[in-house]
Scaffold this motif. Structure first.
Motif: not given
Length: 262
Positions: A65-83
């Motif tokens: 799960y940690d590996d998948l999180a590292a690969r998929t969680s973008r955490r980009t500041a200002g991403d309009p498709l994220a809240v």
């Protein structure tokens, strides 16, 4: 996994494991529900995203799960498709299609509760991935949502699209422009141009490729800090998964860790 394996092969291997986990979980729940209802397993619902339960975890699964999180969680500041805050301890990634009724159910019934309870408290970040599986109409709607995001109105159009189940001609370009107007997109000419432009297609392909590499096969599919949840489960299933992920992040000191600032 050998340290000499290429990144592409590592992602493929992780995706194969994820696909197997989700498939086994979905089958087990479908059979369980059939027995519960006094029916043969073959009569259990087969709609995409209809069922899942949380698996028993051990150290090996947590590492996955940690590996998948590292690969998929973008955490980009200002991403309009994220809240939610980029450094929130828990990231929920959703792979969804705008013609998917289960996706709409999650948006209308569960997501608002998660935002109020976890996003507003700084615990959770939600990142949406366009993963159209129902053809050209779904792809057009996905590009439209991205185009709305270029004017800061992704979530407004997202909610309009899922306010009711829309299929086929209801997602024609002119209908999408009208929905964008209702959602408050200010420049509809730009919206139309962005919808049909190469940048929207590139963004869509990025989301699709990520989902395919992970083994996503139906919508909605979710990762909560890398832990898979298949289908529009009851709100408490997501709440429990988020609380467990937050506790695990606290224990491991990974608040806002993997993927931050990508």
């Amino acid at each position: 996994m050998p340290t000499s394996a290429s990144p592409t092969r590592k992602v493929a291997a992780v995706g194969a494991v994820l696909a197997l986990v989700v498939a086994v979980i979905a089958i087990a729940v479908a059979v369980g529900k059939a027995v519960e209802n006094g029916r043969d397993a073959s009569a259990a619902p087969t709609a995409p995203g209809a069922a899942s339960v949380e698996p028993q975890e051990d150290a090996g699964q947590q590492k996955l799960y940690d590996d998948l999180a590292a690969r998929t969680s973008r955490r980009t500041a200002g991403d309009p498709l994220a809240v939610g805050k980029p450094d929130a301890p828990v990231v929920l990634v959703e792979y969804a299609d705008y013609q998917c009724s289960f996706c709409g159910r999650f948006t209308r019934e569960t997501q608002p509760a998660l935002v109020k309870k976890f996003v507003d408290a700084g615990t959770l970040r939600i990142e949406f991935r366009n993963f159209p599986v129902f053809g050209a109409d779904s792809e057009r709607a996905a590009r439209a949502s991205w185009a709305a995001g270029q004017q800061g109105k992704f979530w407004q159009l997202h909610d309009e699209l899922y306010a009711e189940t829309r299929k086929g001609d209801a997602l024609a370009e002119d209908k999408l422009v009208e929905l964008a107007r209702t959602a408050g997109v200010p420049d509809l000419a730009k919206f139309r141009a962005d919808l049909g432009g190469p940048a929207a297609q590139t963004a869509l392909k990025k989301d699709q490729d990520e989902g395919y590499q992970l083994g996503v096969q139906s919508t909605p599919s979710f990762l909560v800090n890398g832990r898979p949840i298949a289908g529009a489960q009851e709100t408490q299933v997501f709440e429990q998964a988020i609380e467990q992920a937050a506790a695990q992040a606290g224990k491991s000191g990974k608040h806002g860790g993997a993927g931050a600032g990508k």
